[in-house]
Design an enzyme around this catalytic site. Sequence first.
Site, mmCIF file in Angstrom:
data_model
loop_
_atom_site.group_PDB
_atom_site.id
_atom_site.type_symbol
_atom_site.label_atom_id
_atom_site.label_comp_id
_atom_site.label_asym_id
_atom_site.label_seq_id
_atom_site.Cartn_x
_atom_site.Cartn_y
_atom_site.Cartn_z
ATOM 1 N N LYS A 21 -2.209 -1.012 -0.528
ATOM 2 C CA LYS A 21 -1.924 -0.818 0.901
ATOM 3 C C LYS A 21 -3.181 -0.349 1.643
ATOM 4 O O LYS A 21 -3.529 -0.895 2.686
ATOM 5 C CB LYS A 21 -0.779 0.202 1.035
ATOM 6 N N SER A 22 -3.862 0.645 1.099
ATOM 7 C CA SER A 22 -5.049 1.185 1.781
ATOM 8 C C SER A 22 -6.122 0.112 1.943
ATOM 9 O O SER A 22 -6.738 -0.029 3.005
ATOM 10 C CB SER A 22 -5.642 2.342 0.969
ATOM 11 N N ARG A 26 -7.693 -1.829 5.478
ATOM 12 C CA ARG A 26 -9.129 -1.780 5.760
ATOM 13 C C ARG A 26 -9.742 -3.176 5.776
ATOM 14 O O ARG A 26 -10.698 -3.442 6.512
ATOM 15 C CB ARG A 26 -9.819 -0.894 4.715
ATOM 16 N N ARG A 121 4.628 12.612 13.333
ATOM 17 C CA ARG A 121 3.571 13.047 12.398
ATOM 18 C C ARG A 121 2.348 13.566 13.158
ATOM 19 O O ARG A 121 2.060 13.106 14.260
ATOM 20 C CB ARG A 121 3.198 11.876 11.480
ATOM 21 N N GLN A 167 -7.295 9.371 5.822
ATOM 22 C CA GLN A 167 -7.051 8.734 7.118
ATOM 23 C C GLN A 167 -7.938 9.346 8.197
ATOM 24 O O GLN A 167 -8.505 8.637 9.026
ATOM 25 C CB GLN A 167 -5.574 8.859 7.495
ATOM 26 N N ASP A 316 0.182 10.517 -2.917
ATOM 27 C CA ASP A 316 1.298 9.574 -2.750
ATOM 28 C C ASP A 316 2.150 9.450 -4.020
ATOM 29 O O ASP A 316 3.251 8.898 -3.982
ATOM 30 C CB ASP A 316 0.783 8.184 -2.353
ATOM 31 N N LYS A 343 4.047 13.677 5.689
ATOM 32 C CA LYS A 343 4.113 12.250 5.333
ATOM 33 C C LYS A 343 5.260 11.562 6.086
ATOM 34 O O LYS A 343 5.776 12.106 7.047
ATOM 35 C CB LYS A 343 4.266 12.116 3.819
ATOM 36 N N ARG A 347 8.188 15.404 2.550
ATOM 37 C CA ARG A 347 8.491 14.987 1.166
ATOM 38 C C ARG A 347 8.857 16.156 0.258
ATOM 39 O O ARG A 347 9.504 15.940 -0.766
ATOM 40 C CB ARG A 347 7.331 14.171 0.576
#
Length: 436
Positions: A21-22, A26, A121, A167, A316, A343, A347
């Site tokens: 995902k990251s 990018r 968030r 991030q 994560d 998150k 969580r």
Amino acid sequence: MDIKALKSSNLKGKVSIPGDKSISHRSIILSSIAEGISEISGFLTGQDCLATLNAFKKMGIKIDQHDRHIRVHGLGLNGLTKPSEDLNLGNSGTSMRLLAGLLSGQNFSSNLKGDSSLSSRPMNRIIKPLNKMGALISLEGDTAPIFIKPSRKLNGISYELPVASAQVKSCIMLASLYAQTETTIIENHQTRNHTEKMFKKFGIEIKEKYENKQKIIKVSPPKKLNPTNIKIPGDFSSASFLIVAGLIIPNSEIIIKNVGINSSRTALLKVLIEMGADIQINNVKDDFEKTADILVRTSELKALVLDEDLVPNLIDELPILFIAASFANGKTIIRGAEELRAKESDRLEAMSDSLGNLGIEFKNYRDGIDIFGKGRFKSSVTIDSFGDHRIAMASSIACCMLDGANTIKNVENIQTSFPGFIETCNFLGLKAELLK
Ligand code: S3P
């Protein structure tokens, strides 16, 4: 949407998992501002990365998509155009925080918004450094929507990150591409380094230095980005659910192929091996991101005291580590994990609720939890995932260890990071079913 999960055993087989995902986020961002065509393979077609992809389409970038293969026609550092509407980034914190950095350097205004989870968030963590660079970016309170106006010039800053966040780091790095002078970022805890790796791949000059326990990153504003081709590996965070399933479900032996094993992401492996896990890393390949096939066999796990310094590296994976700890002998102690509260859901709260429903004993702390493994598990339980993909997947794996028919509620958002989760689980032999 709910998942029904039944007691499972004998997981067997080899599977591939969706792209990282990251790295997918990018790869779209940097190819869009490179000069020319970049080809991306193994792209994660989950909703989060599609939110990034669609945002760039709305800013005039031509992007061709054939399943997991993406061709981006980059228009250079100043080639984006003003979107005709607010950019809706759905559930994706990475899209919002990274785009805020990039868009702070554009000569047009833009607004970023998201779903109810994303709109709750914390965003001041990016607004502060961007304002320091001269960006005209604002919020009401600490949350999205984010309003960005064109600023005449951004200046390079030196900024020590107050939170361990890739991030925030990446947001500043993207803004630094549009600054007039060099930017320095100081990390006290190392977070995932995909942006650093990818900057180099696109020909951006960046210096990385380690001093004491700090990492110092310096970015010089580039004249241009060179297009490139990117092979995205499987997402280690998605693999982690299957790894723990293979460890706790009786009589299992599974292989997860082509998983990204960048060392800034894989502390979970170290932790699980310390807990007694039988895991082998095979077929290691070193492209611009390292990959491997991960072999997992059912193991007798024992509790551990988690080294707090590892938390940013497995942030994560904590929900599924909570599940591994629940099926381990003894008391696992986890601290220094307050970021879990920021998150897609809180969580710590959400996983405590899940553990409680499973019948696991635990004690909550502001920044962590004690988990007393191998409790008196309940049967036919119902768990709410609070719309959080990682809570839904972690709870589903746990429920495959319980008797009766177990229900995990509110699981739609698994689509944000792991499309095909249930099909992959079923292929390995997990008895889980999506109820529409
Ligand atoms: C991400 C960084 C992490 C992580 C998220 C993806 C990234 O967030 O939890 O899933 O791609 O940079 P933080 O930077 O908020 O820790």
